[in-house]
Design a protein around this motif. Structure first.
Motif, PDB file in Angstrom:
ATOM      1  N   GLN A 562      47.527  35.420  35.315  1.00 62.28           N
ATOM      2  CA  GLN A 562      46.234  35.541  34.647  1.00 62.28           C
ATOM      3  C   GLN A 562      46.197  34.593  33.458  1.00 62.28           C
ATOM      4  OE1 GLN A 562      46.159  39.692  33.611  1.00 62.28           O
ATOM      5  NE2 GLN A 562      45.592  40.362  35.678  1.00 62.28           N
ATOM      6  N   ARG A 564      43.779  33.252  29.859  1.00 62.39           N
ATOM      7  CA  ARG A 564      42.751  33.590  28.872  1.00 62.39           C
ATOM      8  C   ARG A 564      42.469  32.367  28.014  1.00 62.39           C
ATOM      9  NH1 ARG A 564      43.953  38.479  24.813  1.00 62.39           N
ATOM     10  NH2 ARG A 564      45.608  37.066  24.174  1.00 62.39           N
ATOM     11  N   TRP A 571      41.161  38.623  30.205  1.00 62.44           N
ATOM     12  CA  TRP A 571      42.070  37.913  31.102  1.00 62.44           C
ATOM     13  C   TRP A 571      41.450  37.790  32.485  1.00 62.44           C
ATOM     14  CZ3 TRP A 571      46.571  35.721  29.427  1.00 62.44           C
ATOM     15  CH2 TRP A 571      47.023  36.107  28.178  1.00 62.44           C
ATOM     16  N   TYR A 599      44.715  27.370  26.608  1.00 63.06           N
ATOM     17  CA  TYR A 599      45.032  28.433  27.561  1.00 63.06           C
ATOM     18  C   TYR A 599      46.274  29.190  27.098  1.00 63.06           C
ATOM     19  CZ  TYR A 599      41.843  26.824  31.264  1.00 63.06           C
ATOM     20  OH  TYR A 599      40.735  26.508  32.003  1.00 63.06           O
ATOM     21  N   ARG A 602      49.728  34.920  31.352  1.00 59.67           N
ATOM     22  CA  ARG A 602      50.614  36.058  31.489  1.00 59.67           C
ATOM     23  C   ARG A 602      50.806  36.330  32.980  1.00 59.67           C
ATOM     24  NH1 ARG A 602      46.969  41.269  29.448  1.00 59.67           N
ATOM     25  NH2 ARG A 602      45.679  41.493  31.324  1.00 59.67           N
ATOM     26  N   PRO A 617      51.939  37.361  26.453  1.00 59.43           N
ATOM     27  CA  PRO A 617      51.309  36.056  26.703  1.00 59.43           C
ATOM     28  C   PRO A 617      52.260  34.903  26.381  1.00 59.43           C
ATOM     29  CG  PRO A 617      49.867  37.471  25.401  1.00 59.43           C
ATOM     30  CD  PRO A 617      51.196  38.142  25.450  1.00 59.43           C
TER      31      PRO A 617
END
Length: 956
Positions: A562, A564, A571, A599, A602, A617
């Motif tokens: 994922q 973010r 996410w 970016y 995870r 993360p």
């Protein structure tokens, strides 16, 4: 004892001690009826220091650059001394540095290289710490010779430590080393065996003192001091020899033995040199005899008798100290006695078990033991044994072994007996033990533990988890004991991963302890992956690696990644290569990323149980920049001033700008032209651009494209759109403007449409202005209509008021000239009074209504007629019947209740409505019909007042 010596408890007090008479070694003897003991030796000495001789000291003459030693010469003394020097009349002591040193061994002041500022008087101060006395010597003058300056010379060590130093264990050793020389020598230290100096060593500021605290065996050896300058070096060395006074490793202990037994005592001490041993009894030295053997730290006495009782001491001694270990020997002789060690009156054992009944009377010498069962002498068999210590052991007990047993103890001084009753119980057996379970996190389980036992024995269940007892009385979360007296089942509610392990059910009785064990495996979703790292990142891809977390007893089957960004909502799952990340994959490439965006990633793991918690993360990294690929959309524009072309578009979001230096490219050309004009808009958030050129004619069509660029280059262009240039305001005013009043609050304004062309200005619509003569503002209202609409109703006006109106055309450039104003007067207000005294009659499906005519006031419009509004009770749709009379008939099916209102109609609009009248359905009325008069509010008020008057008459 005398006036000079006095005992205070065990302390020796010496009154007015004499230095020569009372110096010496003292030892205390303590005596009681059991014996005598010697204390450690104590040495008494007296610290003192006499005054210096008052004789004047000789002047010391030196050349500049020469080294010098100023002698202190301490007077007679005893005890530790500390030395300090003062210069001239300065109350502060001479501070030591690389050039000056005060030896605490000799007390002398050493100046490595004399300077002119050193000339003056030097005084030695000595302090005896134990005597608490300080003395001051006569000053020593230091003068500088005038016959030249001393040249450079190699170091000469004036202060050095002895060649051999005895160093006690745990003591602090200080080695002094200082040299004269020109230039001033540097001091350094080393060990001759090549090993490094101990890490605990300390140096003085000038390194002239090396201190070794807490001296130990490994610190001994040869130490060397090196004094060096540009002219050479000099050495001094000495050996530190470790010694230690005796320390006990094994002491003797108080011992109680029977007559005729043998004593073996051993004491052992460490020390350097090794200690030797002597033995004392009641303060007097023991020597080897017929029954007594002494060898180093061992004492053996055979065939003990009562006279051997006493206080014994083992003394360990080397040349540094003597230490004592003390113990009592008590030789005992007595008949057997059970008073201090009685046998329990009752012993309980289970069928099939073993039991040992101890018989340990006090007896000196040791008693001979025999047993009886009841009145009979007990014979030994395969199941019944009398042990060496006299205890009775019965193996594989049966019900028939229940009886009374007597222990008989005998020695030459007498006989003693003690009896015990043996009770035999049934065994306890675990009938339903816990068994191995494999469960999923969150489930609730029961671990069984059930027993059969003797009814007279109380059973206690204890559960342990991985060796730790579960305290069920404290209400431990998740754990609960269920069951009755013989059932100790354990319930685990909402079981968690940390509940995996070994569970032990222990069944305890007063006679035995049984246990049964079971393994519980709790499986759950995987733990969070660890150490998520971004190995490489490009403009649209990122290579990631990670380590798997705990599989929580179920193999990891899949990973997902994922991402973010500052622009995402939480996410989001991302695409990867390979597309499917199985449980053995620990790296992947994330694809489809946006260039020049920050970016963080995870990783989430899953197994057959479910999806686990995400990893922490990764670090935040920005993808590399690239040429923008997203072209602006919704290209539009128009309006603006003459000679302007206004172009608008939807700006590109930051996450799609792909790099720094983002901006927009505007491409435009008149329709029919082949040449494009190119403009740049270097503002990220721009969504509008105005192109100005005097040659642009109003309302000229242009082909327009909008593109994007950044530092990496120019990107995509939008599709072509047609945008018109700015125009002039309309040049003509509307004609034929008129006003017509419709009611007290509404009037209509109408006008003729303008026939326009490019020269007179385009017309997009019209704007109606209206006002009154007494209004504070020139215009109180503006209303716009678009297209070719030529009428507009104006509402919300005041009744019976003159309004003025004017109309003007508008387009994107603004508004044109206004038409000449026209006026109109609104109607008077509608009647304010509602219809009153309404009567109704219902026959079959015909409803007859009657009411009084409404009279209006002078400022109200005349009544032109009436409106009857009626609807069924269950419906919202209202029907209207208009009439010029004060009566009306309605033909409606009265299958349910009707609601009816009546209101006036006038030029000024509809007036107030009567109150709502409910007409009941026909089924609730008689077949011949009914007549009802609905009284007005005024009529009801009169009735209430008359009733009130008659009600209060009795009170009056």
């Amino acid at each position: 004892m005398s006036y000079h010596y006095r005992l205070d408890g065990g302390n020796l007090a010496i009154s007015s001690p004499h230095t020569d008479q009372d110096i010496g070694t003292y030892q205390c003897l303590a005596t009681n009826p059991l014996g005598t003991i010697l204390s450690q030796k104590a040495k008494l000495q007296f610290a003192y220091i006499e005054d210096f001789e008052t004789k004047t000291r000789s002047t010391v003459s030196v050349r500049e650059g020469q080294g010098v030693v100023l002698l202190c010469g301490p007077p007679p003394h005893f005890g530790g001394l500390s030395y300090a020097w003062t210069f001239n009349d300065n109350p502060l002591y001479v501070q030591e540095d690389n050039r000056r040193f005060v030896s605490q061994e000799t007390g002398n002041l050493y100046i490595a290289k004399v300077e002119p500022s050193d000339v003056g008087n030097y005084t030695c101060y000595i302090t005896n710490i134990e005597a608490q006395r300080s003395v001051q010597g006569p000053p020593t003058p230091l003068v500088q010779r005038t016959d030249g300056v001393m040249g450079e010379y190699e170091p000469k060590i004036e202060v050095h430590f002895p060649e051999t130093i005895q160093a006690a264990k745990d003591s602090s050793i200080k080695l002094e080393c200082f040299a004269l020389g020109n230039p001033v020598p540097d001091i350094s230290w080393r060990r001759l065996d090549g090993s490094p100096l101990p890490g605990k060593v300390k140096y003085s500021k000038s390194q002239a003192i090396l201190e070794i605290p807490n001296f130990q065996q490994e610190d001994e050896g040869v130490y060397e001091c090196i004094a060096s300058n540009l002219r050479g070096r000099n050495l001094a060395k000495g050996q530190l020899i470790f010694y230690a006074p005796p320390e006990w490793e094994q002491k003797i202990q108080n011992t109680y033995l029977s007559i005729y037994d043998s004593l073996l005592w051993e004491c052992k001490a460490s020390g350097k040199p090794n200690p030797w041993y002597t033995w004392l009894k009641n303060g007097e030295r023991l020597n080897t005899e017929e029954r007594i053997q002494i060898e180093n730290g061992t004492l053996i006495i055979t065939m003990l008798n009562v006279s051997d009782s006493g206080i014994y001491q083992c003394a360990a001694e080397n040349k540094y100290q003597i230490i004592y270990a003390n113990a009592e020997l008590r030789v005992l002789a007595s008949a057997p006695d059970f008073s201090k060690n009685p046998i329990k009156k009752n012993s309980v054992v289970q069928v099939g078990g073993d039991i040992v009944i101890e018989c340990k009377p006090n007896a000196f010498p040791r008693a001979a033991i025999s047993w009886k069962r009841g009145m009979e002498i007990l014979r030994q068999s395969k199941r019944v044994f009398i042990l060496k210590d006299g205890s009775l052991k019965i193996h594989n007990v049966t019900r028939s072994d229940a009886a009374s047993y007597t222990c008989i103890a005998t020695n030459q001084f007498g006989v003693a007996k003690n009896t015990v009753s043996l009770v035999v119980k049934e065994r306890t057996v675990i009938t339903v033990p816990p068994s191995k379970l494999d469960v999923t996190v969150g489930e609730s389980i029961v671990l069984p533990c059930q027993v059969s036992h003797d009814p007279s024995i109380e059973v206690v269940f204890v559960w342990s988890f991985n060796g730790d007892v579960i305290d069920l009385k404290k209400g431990v979360a998740h754990f609960e004991r269920i069951g009755g007296e013989s059932v100790g089942d354990l319930m685990i509610r909402n079981i968690q991963l940390n509940h995996s392990g070994k569970y032990l059910c222990t069944v305890k009785t007063t006679l035995e302890s049984l246990s049964a064990e079971a393994d519980i495996i709790v499986r759950g979703p995987p733990g969070p992956p660890e150490d998520v790292r971004v190995e490489h990142i490009s403009s649209t891809t990122s290579q990631l690696s990670w380590r798997p977390g705990s599989d929580n007893n179920s193999p990891i089957q899949i990973f997902s990644i994922q991402a973010r960004t500052p622009f995402s909502v939480g996410w989001q799952a991302v695409s990867t290569v390979p597309e499917i990340l199985n449980g053995k994959t620990y790296n992947a490439t994330v694809v489809g990323l946006s260039p020049w965006v920050e970016y963080e990633f995870r990783v989430v793991a899953g197994n057959s149980i479910g999806i686990g918690e995400p990893s922490k993360p990764s670090e935040v990294l920005r993808t590399k920049a690239s040429v923008p690929v997203m072209a602006p959309t919704n290209i539009n524009g128009g309006g603006g001033s003459r000679s302007e072309l206004v172009i608008t578009w939807e700006s590109i979001p930051e996450e799609l700008q792909n790099g720094e230096g983002f901006g927009y490219i505007i491409m435009l050309r008149p329709v029919g032209s082949t040449t494009w004009t190119k403009e740049r808009v270097p503002f990220i958030e721009s969504s509008r651009f105005v192109y100005r050129n005097e040659s642009i004619t109003p309302l000229s069509p242009f082909e327009v494209k909008v593109g994007v660029y950044n530092k990496k280059g120019e990107g995509a262009l939008s599709t072509t759109s047609i945008v018109y240039s700015g125009e002039d305001e309309p040049q003509l005013a509307p004609r034929g403007t008129s006003v017509q009043s419709f009611s007290a609050s509404e009037m209509e304004v109408s006008w003729n449409a303008i026939a326009w062309n490019r020269n007179t200005g385009r017309v997009l619509g019209y704007e109606v202005l209206y006002w009154t003569d007494d209004s504070k503002e020139s215009v109180i209202g503006k209303i716009r209509v678009s297209g070719n609409v030529t009428t507009k109703n104006i509402t919300g006006l005041k009744a019976n008021t003159v309004y003025f109106a004017s109309v003007r055309a508008y387009n994107t450039a603004g508004t044109g000239p206004s038409s000449p104003p026209v006026n109109g007067t609104t109607k008077k207000s509608p009647p304010s009074q509602p219809p009153a005294n309404i009567a109704w009659k219902l026959t079959n499906s015909k409803l007859c209504l009657n009411w009084e005519h409404v009279k209006t006031m002078e400022n109200e419009s005349e009544v032109l007629g009436y409106k009857i509004l009626y609807r069924q009770n269950s419906q919202s749709k209202t029907h209207i019947l208009e009439t010029n009379n004060t009566s009306a008939e309605l033909l409606v099916p009265f299958e349910e209740d009707y609601l009816i209102e009546i209101r006036t109609v006038s030029d000024g609009g509809d007036g107030s409505s009567s109150e709502e009248i409910r007409i009941p359905k026909m089924s609730s009325l008689s077949s011949r019909g009914v007549s009802v008069i609905e009284p007005s509010i005024h009529f009801l008020s009169i009735v209430i007042m008359i009733f009130y008057w008659f009600a209060i008459q009795p009170l009056i």
